[in-house]
Design an enzyme around this catalytic site. Structure first.
Site, short mmCIF file in Angstrom:
data_model
loop_
_atom_site.label_atom_id
_atom_site.label_comp_id
_atom_site.label_asym_id
_atom_site.label_seq_id
_atom_site.Cartn_x
_atom_site.Cartn_y
_atom_site.Cartn_z
N ARG A 123 0.83 -1.21 0.11
CA ARG A 123 -0.03 -0.03 0.04
C ARG A 123 0.99 1.37 -0.10
O ARG A 123 0.63 2.21 -0.61
CB ARG A 123 -0.91 -0.06 1.26
N TYR A 124 1.86 1.37 0.95
CA TYR A 124 2.68 2.32 0.94
C TYR A 124 4.00 2.31 0.01
O TYR A 124 4.47 1.21 -0.33
CB TYR A 124 3.19 2.60 2.26
N ARG A 127 7.30 0.22 1.79
CA ARG A 127 7.01 -1.13 2.99
C ARG A 127 5.77 -1.80 2.64
O ARG A 127 4.97 -1.46 2.08
CB ARG A 127 6.78 -0.44 4.32
N CYS A 136 -4.27 -17.58 14.32
CA CYS A 136 -3.88 -17.14 15.72
C CYS A 136 -4.01 -18.00 16.68
O CYS A 136 -4.74 -18.78 16.92
CB CYS A 136 -4.61 -15.84 15.85
N CYS A 140 -9.36 -12.45 18.47
CA CYS A 140 -9.67 -11.36 19.05
C CYS A 140 -11.04 -11.07 18.42
O CYS A 140 -11.38 -11.11 17.31
CB CYS A 140 -8.88 -10.20 18.77
N CYS A 143 -11.23 -8.38 15.72
CA CYS A 143 -10.18 -8.55 14.59
C CYS A 143 -10.94 -7.87 13.37
O CYS A 143 -11.95 -8.04 12.66
CB CYS A 143 -10.08 -10.00 14.33
N ARG A 145 -9.63 -8.51 10.53
CA ARG A 145 -9.58 -9.54 9.35
C ARG A 145 -10.44 -10.51 9.80
O ARG A 145 -10.19 -11.73 9.47
CB ARG A 145 -8.18 -9.94 9.24
N ASP A 304 -11.89 -0.26 13.04
CA ASP A 304 -12.28 -0.39 11.82
C ASP A 304 -13.86 -0.60 11.44
O ASP A 304 -14.51 -0.80 12.37
CB ASP A 304 -11.39 -1.54 11.04
N ASP A 341 -7.60 4.07 9.91
CA ASP A 341 -7.13 3.48 8.86
C ASP A 341 -8.19 3.65 7.75
O ASP A 341 -9.46 3.13 7.91
CB ASP A 341 -6.93 1.86 8.96
N LYS A 348 -3.20 4.71 7.07
CA LYS A 348 -3.54 5.18 8.14
C LYS A 348 -3.36 6.74 8.27
O LYS A 348 -2.57 7.36 7.75
CB LYS A 348 -2.60 4.75 9.27
C1 LIG Z 1 -0.30 -0.10 8.95
C2 LIG Z 1 0.43 -0.74 7.82
C3 LIG Z 1 1.76 -0.60 7.16
C4 LIG Z 1 2.80 0.15 8.30
O1 LIG Z 1 2.50 1.18 8.41
P1 LIG Z 1 3.27 2.17 9.28
O2 LIG Z 1 2.54 3.44 9.66
O3 LIG Z 1 4.83 2.30 8.99
O4 LIG Z 1 3.37 1.49 10.67
C5 LIG Z 1 2.16 -1.01 6.03
N1 LIG Z 1 1.24 -1.53 5.00
C6 LIG Z 1 0.13 -1.68 5.41
C7 LIG Z 1 -0.89 -2.41 4.46
C8 LIG Z 1 -0.46 -1.33 6.65
O5 LIG Z 1 -1.79 -1.34 6.86
#
Ligand SMILES: *Cc1c(COP(=O)(O)O)cnc(C)c1O
Length: 439
Positions: A123-124, A127, A136, A140, A143, A145, A304, A341, A348
């Site tokens: 997504r980002y 990362r 799990c 939870c 959850c 998911r 969520d 989110d 986020k």
């Molecule tokens: C939360 C999340 C991350 C990590 O986000 P950070 O703000 O760097 O902790 C990476 N990918 C996805 C899809 C996420 O939901």
């Protein structure tokens, strides 16, 4: 590690039909094998009883969203007031999970849509989320998911993991890989070791993070063997998921101590949950206990819009109210970032109380946590640099490599073996000037 309390001994005896020692209770595999998945065992173990009507409804709920609780986590429930107990409410099904609101979505974060290969959510820019387990130790009730819980309880095989690793290898921009799930620590140490080794062999992966709820729901999973294995793959960060101060016990403290002593920076992600932790005093106590155990509160999540969570949701204002009670009132590093989110997969988004009241071209009006209103005088002159991205012409130094601490100067340089300089000559030396003229 930690105590083996009387109520834990009672639970263990009922499970095994005989007395068992502390070491068996603290064996995480024993705990997993004896996860509580049925209402009647839950009642028997806790010594509580539900009405037949309640039981019927719970069983109906469990057909859609199954239950699983580790004996350890179950042992934390206060039997005398179990209905309001934060552990009970996170672990035991509630018929309201079947209520679906107009705004509810199966996959509100669009994780499946942002998945280029099975197991990866990208997504980002820099990362990825890497789902290495669908299982799990405890389900939870809140959850996000939830849609996936129970319907494919499995550990992805090596082929699927290899394909995901291949994706990461092919994407140079990925510098941070977040192992998630399910719970990554449901994998055995050798399998996890293999995944971490593969990730470490990818040069552009700088940081590995593990998101796990084991320190909360099954702290005995943090074994010496696991710690020794994780240490080989530094830098490894761990984020865990405490929601209430009562989840911190002598066993979870010990698990956190082992992780922190291994040089693993620890963070915590809390979900804001109605009837569980939607209270500034509970939250303050939680963050204080976390930092006492070397865990940095990282995110506080607005609940969520996943299906089945509507009874857990608070208005966003509750989170802002909690942030208002933390910022300035306690240590900066004890304050998490409150985030929503974004539905649809926007990632986020931080939400804070407002501290900026107004501003003009040379003054800013602010308020602090006490309500004091203050001004900040802006600089009279500030030369805004025109930036054409020609960094070699700019007097700000965009030199991103580490400084050379070992670069010797002067006589030290002449004495050293690692520098090849053979002489030092003053800048205005006449002989050198003559050489320059000739040259
Ligand atoms: C939360 C999340 C991350 C990590 O986000 P950070 O703000 O760097 O902790 C990476 N990918 C996805 C899809 C996420 O939901």
């Amino acid at each position: 590690m930690g105590i083996y309390s009387v109520s834990q001994q009672k639970i263990a005896t009922q499970i095994e039909q005989k007395q068992i020692g502390k070491s068996k209770w603290k064996d995480w595999r024993w705990q997993l094998k004896h996860c509580v998945t049925r209402v009647d065992s839950f009642e028997a173990l806790l010594g509580i009883s539900l009405t037949p009507n309640e039981k019927r409804k719970i069983e109906m709920t469990m057909r859609k969203f199954p239950m699983a609780v580790t004996p350890y986590y179950l042992s934390l429930i206060d039997r005398d007031d179990f209905r309001n107990d934060p552990v009970f409410r996170q672990a035991f099904p509630d018929v309201r999970e079947l209520e679906i609101e107009a705004c509810d979505m199966a996959d509100p974060l669009a994780e499946d849509q942002d998945s280029p290969v099975a197991g990866i959510t990208h997504r980002y820019p820099d990362r990825v989320l890497f789902h290495v387990s669908n299982v799990c130790s405890m389900y939870c009730r809140h959850c996000t998911r939830k849609r996936k819980v129970g319907d494919m309880d499995s550990i992805p095989g090596r082929e699927q993991i290899k394909a995901a690793l291949e994706y990461i290898r092919a994407h140079q921009e990925v510098r941070d890989v977040l192992l998630s799930g399910g719970d990554p620590l449901m994998l055995n140490d050798d399998y996890l070791d293999w995944i971490l080794t593969e990730l470490r062999n990818i040069e552009h992966v700088q940081v590995i993070r593990i998101g796990t709820r084991m320190p909360v729901v099954l702290p005995y999973r943090i074994t010496d063997n696991l710690i020794e294995m994780l240490k080989k793959h530094h830098p490894v960060w761990v984020n865990t998921h405490f929601n209430h101060p009562r989840e911190i016990t002598s066993s979870s403290r010990e698990a956190l101590r082992m992780l922190a002593d291994a040089g693993i920076p620890l963070g915590n992600q809390t979900v804001l949950l109605a009837g569980i932790n939607d209270c500034p005093r509970i939250m303050k106590s939680l963050v204080h206990k976390l930092v006492e155990n070397r865990v940095r509160p990282y995110y506080l999540y607005q609940c969520d819009l996943s299906e089945g969570l509507s009874h857990f949701r608070t208005p966003v204002g509750k989170g802002v109210e909690i942030m208002e009670s933390l910022i300035g009132h306690t240590s900066g590093f004890a304050v998490p970032t409150f985030v929503i989110d974004a539905p649809g997969g926007g990632g986020k988004i931080p939400v804070n109380p407002n501290y900026l009241i107004s501003l003009s071209t040379n003054k800013v009006v602010l308020r602090n946590y006490e309500g004091v209103i203050t001004t900040y005088q802006e600089p009279d002159r500030y030369e805004n640099k025109f930036c054409d991205r020609k960094c070699d012409k700019c007097n700000l130094k965009l030199k991103l490599e580490d400084s050379q601490e070992s670069a010797a100067t002067g006589i030290e340089m002449l004495l050293s073996d690692y520098d090849n300089t053979i002489s030092l000559t003053p800048a205005d030396n006449e002989r050198m000037e003559r050489r320059d003229e000739r040259g």
